[in-house]
Scaffold this active site. Structure first.
Site, PDB file in Angstrom:
ATOM      1  N   GLU A  13       0.817  -1.212   0.000  1.00 13.52           N
ATOM      2  CA  GLU A  13       0.000   0.000   0.000  1.00 13.52           C
ATOM      3  C   GLU A  13       0.858   1.272   0.000  1.00 13.52           C
ATOM      4  O   GLU A  13       0.404   2.341   0.407  1.00 13.52           O
ATOM      5  CB  GLU A  13      -0.933  -0.010   1.209  1.00 13.52           C
ATOM      6  N   SER A 184      -5.970  -3.028   2.312  1.00 16.30           N
ATOM      7  CA  SER A 184      -6.501  -2.523   1.047  1.00 16.30           C
ATOM      8  C   SER A 184      -7.036  -3.638   0.153  1.00 16.30           C
ATOM      9  O   SER A 184      -7.054  -3.509  -1.073  1.00 16.30           O
ATOM     10  CB  SER A 184      -5.436  -1.717   0.282  1.00 16.30           C
ATOM     11  N   TYR A 250      -9.759   2.546  -4.864  1.00 16.92           N
ATOM     12  CA  TYR A 250      -8.903   3.667  -5.225  1.00 16.92           C
ATOM     13  C   TYR A 250      -9.084   4.201  -6.649  1.00 16.92           C
ATOM     14  O   TYR A 250      -8.495   5.211  -6.987  1.00 16.92           O
ATOM     15  CB  TYR A 250      -7.431   3.270  -5.011  1.00 16.92           C
ATOM     16  N   ARG A 289     -11.167   2.880  11.833  1.00 19.97           N
ATOM     17  CA  ARG A 289     -12.349   2.693  10.998  1.00 19.97           C
ATOM     18  C   ARG A 289     -12.719   1.216  11.039  1.00 19.97           C
ATOM     19  O   ARG A 289     -11.849   0.357  10.887  1.00 19.97           O
ATOM     20  CB  ARG A 289     -12.057   3.123   9.560  1.00 19.97           C
ATOM     21  N   ASP A 291     -15.158  -1.933   9.628  1.00 17.22           N
ATOM     22  CA  ASP A 291     -15.916  -2.307   8.441  1.00 17.22           C
ATOM     23  C   ASP A 291     -16.929  -3.406   8.742  1.00 17.22           C
ATOM     24  O   ASP A 291     -16.640  -4.334   9.514  1.00 17.22           O
ATOM     25  CB  ASP A 291     -14.959  -2.783   7.346  1.00 17.22           C
ATOM     26  N   GLU A 304     -13.449  -6.219   9.987  1.00 16.09           N
ATOM     27  CA  GLU A 304     -12.119  -5.886  10.508  1.00 16.09           C
ATOM     28  C   GLU A 304     -12.084  -4.434  10.938  1.00 16.09           C
ATOM     29  O   GLU A 304     -13.018  -3.660  10.674  1.00 16.09           O
ATOM     30  CB  GLU A 304     -11.051  -6.118   9.438  1.00 16.09           C
ATOM     31  N   ASN A 306      -9.497  -0.965  10.840  1.00 17.74           N
ATOM     32  CA  ASN A 306      -8.338  -0.362  10.187  1.00 17.74           C
ATOM     33  C   ASN A 306      -7.822   0.750  11.087  1.00 17.74           C
ATOM     34  O   ASN A 306      -8.517   1.732  11.333  1.00 17.74           O
ATOM     35  CB  ASN A 306      -8.771   0.197   8.819  1.00 17.74           C
ATOM     36  N   GLY A 310      -7.322   5.304   5.236  1.00 17.11           N
ATOM     37  CA  GLY A 310      -6.929   6.225   4.183  1.00 17.11           C
ATOM     38  C   GLY A 310      -7.293   7.657   4.525  1.00 17.11           C
ATOM     39  O   GLY A 310      -8.350   7.931   5.095  1.00 17.11           O
TER      40      GLY A 310
END
Length: 342
Positions: A13, A184, A250, A289, A291, A304, A306, A310
């Site tokens: 990443e 990612s 992305y 964050r 998910d 999961e 993060n 981003g």
């Protein structure tokens, strides 16, 4: 404040990290901070501690300097170069705080955080323990189950062991196969047949020696930011084609993102409660964050967390902050302030 925005590195990443770091550095400059952008792995021999944080600064030029090393990564790794690049630790010690814009294995797995703790360097985001727990999807899923956070059923496989059929793991088809510590969605596969499952396992093992196989949850995908223990508005992620993989994350126009998500108030509150619970179960700090998937019955499953999400203006966490009336620069400032409190 004098701030180092640390980005780059050698994970899969790297490019996303440079994009995040560039945008964060510009935003912090807008706020009046003397922020500079540095590559954690390649550093910058041209920076001198005495004038490391200039009043005028070309962030795009710094990003271009970092990208100049893109072709040297494999050679540097083969030479077993030490992880922190020239001047990195020296300049980070001079900063009031280091904004971690790193993504992937060696930025989010707790190692950088542990090194900074030993050196007394102040940084943004979770500490080494929470970072390590969240990065390991196999371990975080176990902690989710023990902590009452709903998560898809699944198993952890290790390279070298005999691979059974999906029925042998009680996950069924389709199922999800992914590296345990990737990010990612790199190396993530949705297998719809036994043949595809065996191929996905082999491919996932090319990334890591430990992988996760879990039941596929058909439904809608969401994410919830948690900042300083408070859940932000829920955002829905709807890829136009396929699932929320690297391309859809992305590539502009690949995904429809709706914030606040169009779900009931009860569903919103429940998902936010699960996000905060996951944040606490994994011993996260400052911001993260989380998910989720929600099936047609309204059942929610945490996928999961993060720990360094981003940070471009169109990334998920900034979109959630925008729904609260915060600009991107405001969010960057807040993430620094909540991190300094620790």
């Amino acid at each position: 404040m004098n701030i180092v925005v640390l980005a780059g590195g050698i994970s899969t990443e790297r490019e996303i990290s440079i994009v995040s770091g560039t945008q964060v550095c510009k935003a912090l400059r807008e706020k009046g901070h003397r922020a500079i952008l540095m590559d954690v792995y390649f550093g910058n021999v041209e920076i001198q501690p005495a004038n490391a944080f200039p009043e005028n600064y070309d962030t795009d030029a710094a990003a271009a300097y970092m990208r100049g090393f893109d072709g040297n990564i494999e050679a540097a790794k083969a030479a077993q170069k030490e992880f922190f690049g020239p001047k990195v630790l020296e300049i980070c010690r001079e900063a009031d705080v280091v904004f971690l814009a790193l993504h992937g294995e060696n930025g989010e797995n707790g190692k950088v955080q542990a090194a900074f703790d030993l050196l007394g360097i102040v940084y943004t985001g979770s500490g080494y323990l929470g970072s390590a727990l969240a990065m390991d999807k196999a371990l975080s899923k176990k902690l989710f189950r023990e902590g009452g956070v709903p998560t898809p059923g699944g198993v952890t496989l290790h390279q070298g062991e005999t691979v059974k059929s999906t029925a042998g793991y009680n996950v069924g088809l389709p199922c999800v196969v992914k590296p345990s510590c990737g990010g990612s969605s790199v190396g993530v596969f949705i297998a719809e047949t036994e043949e595809a499952f065996q191929a996905a396992v082999a491919e996932a093992f090319s990334y890591e020696s430990e992988i996760v196989v879990e039941s596929y949850i058909k439904g809608r995908e969401f994410s919830v930011g948690v900042v300083d223990g408070e859940a932000y508005p829920v955002i829905e992620i709807a890829p136009i084609e396929g699932f929320y993989d690297y391309k859809n994350k992305y590539q502009a126009g690949s995904t429809i993102e709706t914030c606040p998500a169009e779900i009931s108030a009860e569903q919103t509150a429940r998902m936010q409660e699960y996000a905060v619970l996951a944040y606490n179960v994994l011993k996260l700090e400052n911001y993260a964050r989380v998910d989720f998937m929600m099936d047609d019955n309204g059942d929610m499953y945490c996928l999961e967390a993060n720990t360094l999400p981003g940070m471009t203006p169109t990334s998920l966490l900034p979109q959630e902050a925008a729904a609260l009336g915060m600009t991107f620069a405001d969010l960057c400032e807040k993430l620094i302030q909540v991190s300094l409190k620790k």
